[in-house]
Design a protein around this motif. Structure first.
Motif, PDB file in Angstrom:
ATOM      1  N   UNK A   1      43.635  28.743  38.983  1.00 21.99           N
ATOM      2  CA  UNK A   1      42.678  28.906  40.707  1.00 21.99           C
ATOM      3  C   UNK A   1      43.252  30.803  41.028  1.00 21.99           C
ATOM      4  N   UNK A   2      42.898  30.557  42.063  1.00 25.16           N
ATOM      5  CA  UNK A   2      43.026  31.777  43.011  1.00 25.16           C
ATOM      6  C   UNK A   2      45.203  32.349  43.339  1.00 25.16           C
ATOM      7  N   UNK A   3      45.572  31.762  43.504  1.00 25.53           N
ATOM      8  CA  UNK A   3      46.690  31.881  43.426  1.00 25.53           C
ATOM      9  C   UNK A   3      47.518  32.302  42.324  1.00 25.53           C
ATOM     10  N   UNK A   4      47.429  31.953  41.027  1.00 27.19           N
ATOM     11  CA  UNK A   4      47.503  31.888  39.600  1.00 27.19           C
ATOM     12  C   UNK A   4      46.954  33.872  39.119  1.00 27.19           C
ATOM     13  N   UNK A   5      45.981  33.632  39.414  1.00 33.87           N
ATOM     14  CA  UNK A   5      45.159  34.970  39.002  1.00 33.87           C
ATOM     15  C   UNK A   5      45.057  36.365  39.903  1.00 33.87           C
ATOM     16  N   UNK A   6      45.927  35.626  41.386  1.00 28.00           N
ATOM     17  CA  UNK A   6      46.370  36.522  42.458  1.00 28.00           C
ATOM     18  C   UNK A   6      47.498  36.880  41.641  1.00 28.00           C
ATOM     19  N   UNK A   7      49.031  36.399  41.288  1.00 30.83           N
ATOM     20  CA  UNK A   7      49.911  36.517  40.585  1.00 30.83           C
ATOM     21  C   UNK A   7      49.570  38.130  39.565  1.00 30.83           C
TER      22      UNK A   7
ATOM     23  N   UNK B   1      46.883  50.875  46.531  1.00 29.91           N
ATOM     24  CA  UNK B   1      45.740  50.562  45.583  1.00 29.91           C
ATOM     25  C   UNK B   1      44.319  50.033  46.416  1.00 29.91           C
ATOM     26  N   UNK B   2      42.665  50.783  46.078  1.00 32.30           N
ATOM     27  CA  UNK B   2      41.833  49.728  46.613  1.00 32.30           C
ATOM     28  C   UNK B   2      41.325  48.837  45.554  1.00 32.30           C
ATOM     29  N   UNK B   3      41.588  47.597  46.164  1.00 30.13           N
ATOM     30  CA  UNK B   3      40.915  46.339  46.000  1.00 30.13           C
ATOM     31  C   UNK B   3      39.377  46.156  45.767  1.00 30.13           C
ATOM     32  N   UNK B   4      38.712  46.180  44.498  1.00 26.56           N
ATOM     33  CA  UNK B   4      37.163  45.893  44.976  1.00 26.56           C
ATOM     34  C   UNK B   4      36.828  44.471  43.888  1.00 26.56           C
ATOM     35  N   UNK B   5      36.859  43.130  44.606  1.00 29.87           N
ATOM     36  CA  UNK B   5      37.123  42.402  44.262  1.00 29.87           C
ATOM     37  C   UNK B   5      35.721  41.655  44.037  1.00 29.87           C
ATOM     38  N   UNK B   6      34.938  41.293  42.143  1.00 25.06           N
ATOM     39  CA  UNK B   6      33.271  40.803  42.412  1.00 25.06           C
ATOM     40  C   UNK B   6      33.620  39.070  42.311  1.00 25.06           C
ATOM     41  N   UNK B   7      32.683  38.195  42.844  1.00 26.14           N
ATOM     42  CA  UNK B   7      33.395  36.789  42.759  1.00 26.14           C
ATOM     43  C   UNK B   7      34.299  36.402  43.115  1.00 26.14           C
ATOM     44  N   UNK B   8      35.324  35.638  42.608  1.00 29.95           N
ATOM     45  CA  UNK B   8      36.507  34.516  42.640  1.00 29.95           C
ATOM     46  C   UNK B   8      37.387  36.671  42.497  1.00 29.95           C
ATOM     47  N   UNK B   9      37.012  37.483  42.076  1.00 32.69           N
ATOM     48  CA  UNK B   9      37.999  38.514  42.001  1.00 32.69           C
ATOM     49  C   UNK B   9      38.059  38.289  43.803  1.00 32.69           C
ATOM     50  N   UNK B  10      37.657  38.975  44.620  1.00 29.92           N
ATOM     51  CA  UNK B  10      37.906  38.868  46.121  1.00 29.92           C
ATOM     52  C   UNK B  10      39.582  37.654  46.525  1.00 29.92           C
TER      53      UNK B  10
END
Length: 288
Positions: free
Chosen positions: A52-58, A76-85
């Motif tokens: 899920x988004x929060x696990x990956x975000x952590x 840092x600058x974050x560029x997220x593709x798909x769920x990475x966003x």
């Protein structure tokens, strides 16, 4: 001597079933090389391929700390593709002092109609859901083994639920930074000193001269969209992708081609990799 570079390092955050490298193949290879040529410090964090988004975000927050320690940078600058966003948005919401910008590339910022369709097709607790979970888990375990991320937790159904309109809606209630106030609009350019951007595409018309199997798959999947028919990239709807300053949301490429160069040319074709280069220059001009 570095030139045309950003002040802060860029982290390219992959989405569902994503990875940094399998053997000699890098998911963000073309983008990473183009940014490195500019002199940009580029990193691809290790995140769970399906969760899920929060696990990956952590997990992303831990990776950000490692990059800050290793480079001496303040943000840092974050560029997220798909769920990475969504992982990038989570990290910026919890630690805005560590994030200079969040850029969503084909991100399901209001959920994915394809995820909605799959969730409805899989009856909770019944055989189809069980089979789908096992197939996704086996595939993910194989992917993680090859990419060297087998130690990270994986959860197929948690990932699917987190990408539905309902799942992302719950996520947005907790982390609304950069979201548009109206459907199809633009969001706040800056929240808590973090700048937000987005871009995405829609599946282009059929190229009869040079078929593209990847594009054909995305074109087939695009037929399951009800809210945004013909205005999606096969995985994410055009307006669902909007976040912060919307650079453009109807580039002529499908969801997977927003990761790198297209297989062939077609009317109105754009170089997806060049968009990342142009964005790095945009961040530089903004002092990021």
């Amino acid at each position: 001597m570095l030139r045309n570079t950003t002040l802060y390092p860029i982290l390219l955050v992959h989405g569902l079933f994503g990875f940094e490298r399998i053997g000699t193949f890098e998911l963000f290879h073309d983008v990473r090389q183009a940014l490195k040529i500019m002199g940009v410090q580029v990193f691809v964090p290790h995140l769970s391929a399906i969760h899920d988004n929060e696990v990956r975000g952590g997990q992303l927050l831990c990776q950000i700390d490692a990059v800050l320690r290793g480079t001496g940078a303040k943000k840092v600058n974050l560029i997220g593709h798909s769920q990475g966003a969504l992982a990038a948005r989570y990290a910026a919401a919890l630690a805005p002092h560590k994030v200079a910008s969040v850029t969503s590339v084909s991100g399901p910022n209001h959920g994915s109609e394809l995820a909605d369709y799959l969730r409805k097709a899989l009856i909770p607790g019944k055989l189809p859901e069980t089979v789908a979970r096992k197939v996704a888990t086996v595939f993910c375990d194989w992917l993680c083994l090859l990419s060297g991320t087998a130690a990270l937790p994986q959860h197929a159904l948690a990932a699917l639920n987190a990408l539905t309109t309902e799942g992302v809606g719950d996520f947005n209630d907790k982390y609304p930074q950069g979201l548009p106030q109206s459907w199809g609009g633009q969001g706040a350019e800056q929240v808590n000193e973090v700048r937000y951007y987005s871009w995405s595409g829609i599946v282009p018309s059929i190229n009869l001269q040079k078929p593209d199997p990847v594009q054909d798959i995305c074109r087939t999947l695009s037929q399951y969209f009800m809210t945004e028919p013909s205005q999606n990239d096969g995985f994410v709807g055009r307006y669902s992708s909007h976040l912060g300053t919307v650079i453009r949301s109807d580039y002529p490429f499908d969801h997977l081609r927003s990761l790198g160069r297209t297989a062939g040319k077609h009317a109105g074709a754009v170089d997806s990799v060049q968009l990342y280069v142009e964005h790095a220059l945009r961040l530089q001009a903004t002092g990021l």
